[in-house]
Design an enzyme around this catalytic site. Structure first.
Site, PDB file in Angstrom:
ATOM      1  N   HIS A 180      -3.430   6.822   2.933  1.00  0.00           N
ATOM      2  CA  HIS A 180      -4.083   5.504   2.403  1.00  0.00           C
ATOM      3  C   HIS A 180      -5.123   4.984   3.030  1.00  0.00           C
ATOM      4  O   HIS A 180      -5.177   5.338   4.375  1.00  0.00           O
ATOM      5  CB  HIS A 180      -2.781   4.638   2.501  1.00  0.00           C
ATOM      6  CG  HIS A 180      -3.250   3.055   2.366  1.00  0.00           C
ATOM      7  ND1 HIS A 180      -3.809   2.834   1.342  1.00  0.00           N
ATOM      8  CD2 HIS A 180      -3.322   2.104   3.103  1.00  0.00           C
ATOM      9  CE1 HIS A 180      -4.237   1.561   1.243  1.00  0.00           C
ATOM     10  NE2 HIS A 180      -3.917   1.225   2.649  1.00  0.00           N
ATOM     11  N   CYS A 216       0.805  -1.302  -0.048  1.00  0.00           N
ATOM     12  CA  CYS A 216      -0.035   0.094  -0.099  1.00  0.00           C
ATOM     13  C   CYS A 216       0.841   1.293   0.025  1.00  0.00           C
ATOM     14  O   CYS A 216       0.345   2.379  -0.246  1.00  0.00           O
ATOM     15  CB  CYS A 216      -0.896   0.122   1.270  1.00  0.00           C
ATOM     16  SG  CYS A 216      -1.864  -1.200   1.278  1.00  0.00           S
ATOM     17  N   ASN A 232     -10.465  -0.638  -0.048  1.00  0.00           N
ATOM     18  CA  ASN A 232      -9.016  -0.655   0.105  1.00  0.00           C
ATOM     19  C   ASN A 232      -8.353  -1.091  -1.146  1.00  0.00           C
ATOM     20  O   ASN A 232      -8.597  -2.231  -1.599  1.00  0.00           O
ATOM     21  CB  ASN A 232      -8.556  -1.237   1.288  1.00  0.00           C
ATOM     22  CG  ASN A 232      -7.212  -1.359   1.330  1.00  0.00           C
ATOM     23  OD1 ASN A 232      -6.286  -0.570   0.645  1.00  0.00           O
ATOM     24  ND2 ASN A 232      -6.493  -2.094   2.425  1.00  0.00           N
TER      25      ASN A 232
HETATM   26  O1  UT7 Z   1      -4.132  -1.796   3.502  1.00  0.00           O
HETATM   27  C1  UT7 Z   1      -3.111  -1.846   4.546  1.00  0.00           C
HETATM   28  C2  UT7 Z   1      -3.365  -3.039   5.305  1.00  0.00           C
HETATM   29  N1  UT7 Z   1      -4.585  -3.328   5.766  1.00  0.00           N
HETATM   30  C3  UT7 Z   1      -5.348  -2.618   6.631  1.00  0.00           C
HETATM   31  O2  UT7 Z   1      -4.638  -1.955   7.424  1.00  0.00           O
HETATM   32  C4  UT7 Z   1      -6.376  -3.523   7.616  1.00  0.00           C
HETATM   33  C5  UT7 Z   1      -6.216  -3.407   9.079  1.00  0.00           C
HETATM   34  N2  UT7 Z   1      -7.357  -4.057   9.732  1.00  0.00           N
HETATM   35  C6  UT7 Z   1      -8.511  -3.769   9.842  1.00  0.00           C
HETATM   36  O3  UT7 Z   1      -9.040  -2.870   8.827  1.00  0.00           O
HETATM   37  C7  UT7 Z   1      -9.643  -4.262  10.427  1.00  0.00           C
HETATM   38  O4  UT7 Z   1      -8.861  -5.073  11.593  1.00  0.00           O
HETATM   39  C8  UT7 Z   1     -10.593  -5.430   9.890  1.00  0.00           C
HETATM   40  C9  UT7 Z   1     -11.672  -4.398   9.173  1.00  0.00           C
HETATM   41  C10 UT7 Z   1      -9.931  -6.336   9.167  1.00  0.00           C
HETATM   42  C11 UT7 Z   1     -11.171  -6.147  11.208  1.00  0.00           C
HETATM   43  O5  UT7 Z   1     -12.000  -5.108  11.851  1.00  0.00           O
HETATM   44  P1  UT7 Z   1     -11.879  -5.270  13.406  1.00  0.00           P
HETATM   45  O6  UT7 Z   1     -12.633  -4.221  14.066  1.00  0.00           O
HETATM   46  O7  UT7 Z   1     -10.255  -5.269  14.032  1.00  0.00           O
HETATM   47  O8  UT7 Z   1     -12.524  -6.695  13.651  1.00  0.00           O
HETATM   48  P2  UT7 Z   1     -11.934  -8.012  14.333  1.00  0.00           P
HETATM   49  O9  UT7 Z   1     -11.187  -8.820  13.501  1.00  0.00           O
HETATM   50  O10 UT7 Z   1     -11.534  -7.640  15.759  1.00  0.00           O
HETATM   51  O11 UT7 Z   1     -13.454  -8.864  14.675  1.00  0.00           O
HETATM   52  C12 UT7 Z   1     -14.226  -8.385  15.526  1.00  0.00           C
HETATM   53  C13 UT7 Z   1     -15.640  -9.482  15.360  1.00  0.00           C
HETATM   54  C14 UT7 Z   1     -15.064 -11.019  15.414  1.00  0.00           C
HETATM   55  O12 UT7 Z   1     -16.076 -11.511  16.074  1.00  0.00           O
HETATM   56  P3  UT7 Z   1     -16.065 -11.865  17.670  1.00  0.00           P
HETATM   57  O13 UT7 Z   1     -14.702 -12.893  17.784  1.00  0.00           O
HETATM   58  O14 UT7 Z   1     -16.168 -10.663  18.287  1.00  0.00           O
HETATM   59  O15 UT7 Z   1     -17.267 -12.788  17.948  1.00  0.00           O
HETATM   60  C15 UT7 Z   1     -14.881 -11.210  13.964  1.00  0.00           C
HETATM   61  O16 UT7 Z   1     -14.951 -12.566  13.993  1.00  0.00           O
HETATM   62  O17 UT7 Z   1     -16.248  -9.333  14.091  1.00  0.00           O
HETATM   63  C16 UT7 Z   1     -15.969 -10.413  13.112  1.00  0.00           C
HETATM   64  N3  UT7 Z   1     -15.980 -10.111  11.799  1.00  0.00           N
HETATM   65  C17 UT7 Z   1     -16.921 -10.177  11.140  1.00  0.00           C
HETATM   66  N4  UT7 Z   1     -18.114 -10.055  11.479  1.00  0.00           N
HETATM   67  C18 UT7 Z   1     -18.853  -9.631  10.196  1.00  0.00           C
HETATM   68  C19 UT7 Z   1     -14.662 -10.050  11.285  1.00  0.00           C
HETATM   69  N5  UT7 Z   1     -14.800  -9.984  10.022  1.00  0.00           N
HETATM   70  C20 UT7 Z   1     -16.328  -9.736   9.870  1.00  0.00           C
HETATM   71  C21 UT7 Z   1     -17.176  -9.554   8.751  1.00  0.00           C
HETATM   72  N6  UT7 Z   1     -18.562  -9.268   9.032  1.00  0.00           N
HETATM   73  N7  UT7 Z   1     -16.621  -9.252   7.606  1.00  0.00           N
END
Ligand code: UT7
Length: 327
Positions: A254, A114, A284
């Site tokens: 970004h 990125c 993204n």
């Molecule tokens: O381009 C440069 C590199 N990339 C980035 O910078 C991306 C960085 N990371 C992120 O943007 C975020 O971490 C994500 C969008 C990928 C995930 O969001 P988050 O707020 O960190 O969610 P999480 O991984 O902590 O998950 C929270 C909950 C989990 O469920 P439980 O364990 O609380 O029951 C996940 O299983 O949300 C769940 N979850 C989803 N639910 C619905 C994870 N992905 C999804 C989804 N839909 N797509």
């Protein structure tokens, strides 16, 4: 010291097909509400079967050339920043060169995920400043839809396809790079990567069955590093430029997640109103995110000649960077 370069043309290529959050609800266990709330994304654009990354590079280049009042034969070099190349080699830049039918000039890719566009801009400015090159194409281009796992809701909901190109030439006036900074930390490489398909883990039936050719990301950890690194990089280049956030006309970060942008802005003391974002409609788009946002801001009349722009990027590697540019 001001590095006298100027972006003389910009152009974007966005595939027409849109995938909304509601479409994704039918593919993985997710919801429009979750995606919007946790990422700020409503929809993303995805290429058709025939289109590869270099096609988007060529399309956006023709638009940028027209904006600059140039033709393809006027280009001095082609630099493509991408995390989703057409082929491992030759570089996507060479495939785009073939499509543009301009053999002869140097053409190569930058693999800095990125952050690739800022790496490319830094390099292009050095080449222009050397006095040996003019009209350098820097394109950020991605076809992420071919390398994400469409069964993995942690990753497939955030990425999109698209490309945006700029042409960099020398500046006779005040336009130029006032300060810039690039960094990387390879010790954190496996927090965001595509494990298979290279020499570490060549293609095999097993790598295909396990979908190891797709993006693997430890989202939460990447998130924290992104905020800290982009925020600190932005603060650093503002300081080096001897200006404050109040002097900046527009911040162009970004965009991997709107919450990352929001937290980065808070860390660097930049109001969201001073920040241009497009993630809601494109998702993204790794190396293309910054130039797509720049082009969008230009089209919306948010940038005028002489403005101070702040860029900040973070991505796989980890890689990062920031830049203050006088438009
Ligand atoms: O381009 C440069 C590199 N990339 C980035 O910078 C991306 C960085 N990371 C992120 O943007 C975020 O971490 C994500 C969008 C990928 C995930 O969001 P988050 O707020 O960190 O969610 P999480 O991984 O902590 O998950 C929270 C909950 C989990 O469920 P439980 O364990 O609380 O029951 C996940 O299983 O949300 C769940 N979850 C989803 N639910 C619905 C994870 N992905 C999804 C989804 N839909 N797509």
């Amino acid at each position: 010291m001001l590095r006298r370069i100027k972006i003389i043309g910009t152009g974007s290529a966005i595939p027409p097909r849109v995938i909304t959050n509601f479409d994704l609800e039918k593919m993985v266990d997710t919801s429009d509400e979750w995606i919007k709330e946790r990422t700020g994304i409503s929809e993303r654009h995805i290429v058709d079967k025939e289109t590869a990354t270099s096609d988007l590079v060529a399309e956006s280049t023709l638009i940028a050339l027209k904006a600059a009042g140039l033709e393809a034969k006027d280009l001095g070099a082609i630099i493509v920043a991408t995390a989703s190349p057409d082929t491992a080699y030759p570089p996507t830049a060479c495939w785009a060169q073939k499509k543009l039918n301009i053999p002869g000039i140097p053409a190569f890719d930058i693999s800095a995920a990125c952050s690739g566009f800022l790496y490319g801009l830094e390099l292009a400015s050095a080449l222009v400043e050397s006095g040996r090159y003019r009209n350098i194409l820097v394109s950020g281009a991605e076809v992420m839809s071919r390398i994400v796992n469409w069964e993995d809701r942690d990753t497939c909901v955030i990425f999109g396809d698209g490309a945006s190109s700029v042409i960099v030439d020398r500046s006779d006036g005040e336009s130029g790079i006032i300060s810039s900074y690039l960094g990387a930390d390879g010790t954190l490489g496996d927090l965001l990567y595509q494990p298979a398909g290279g020499t570490r883990m060549p293609a095999s039936q097993e790598t295909i069955d396990k979908k190891l050719h797709t993006v693997h990301m430890r989202g939460k950890e990447v998130f924290k590093h992104a905020v800290r690194t982009m925020g600190d990089a932005a603060i650093r280049v503002l300081k080096e430029a001897n200006i404050t956030n109040k002097d900046i006309a527009l911040f162009i970060p970004h965009q991997a997640n709107l919450r990352i942008v929001d937290a980065t802005c808070r860390r660097a003391g930049i109001p969201m109103e001073q920040t241009h974002t497009i993630i809601h409609k494109y998702g993204n788009v790794p190396a293309a995110s910054i130039p797509l946002t720049l082009n969008d801001a230009l089209q919306k009349g948010r940038i005028k000649r002489g403005d101070l722009l702040l860029f900040a990027a973070f991505g796989g590697g980890f890689t990062w960077g920031a830049m203050v540019l006088r438009w």
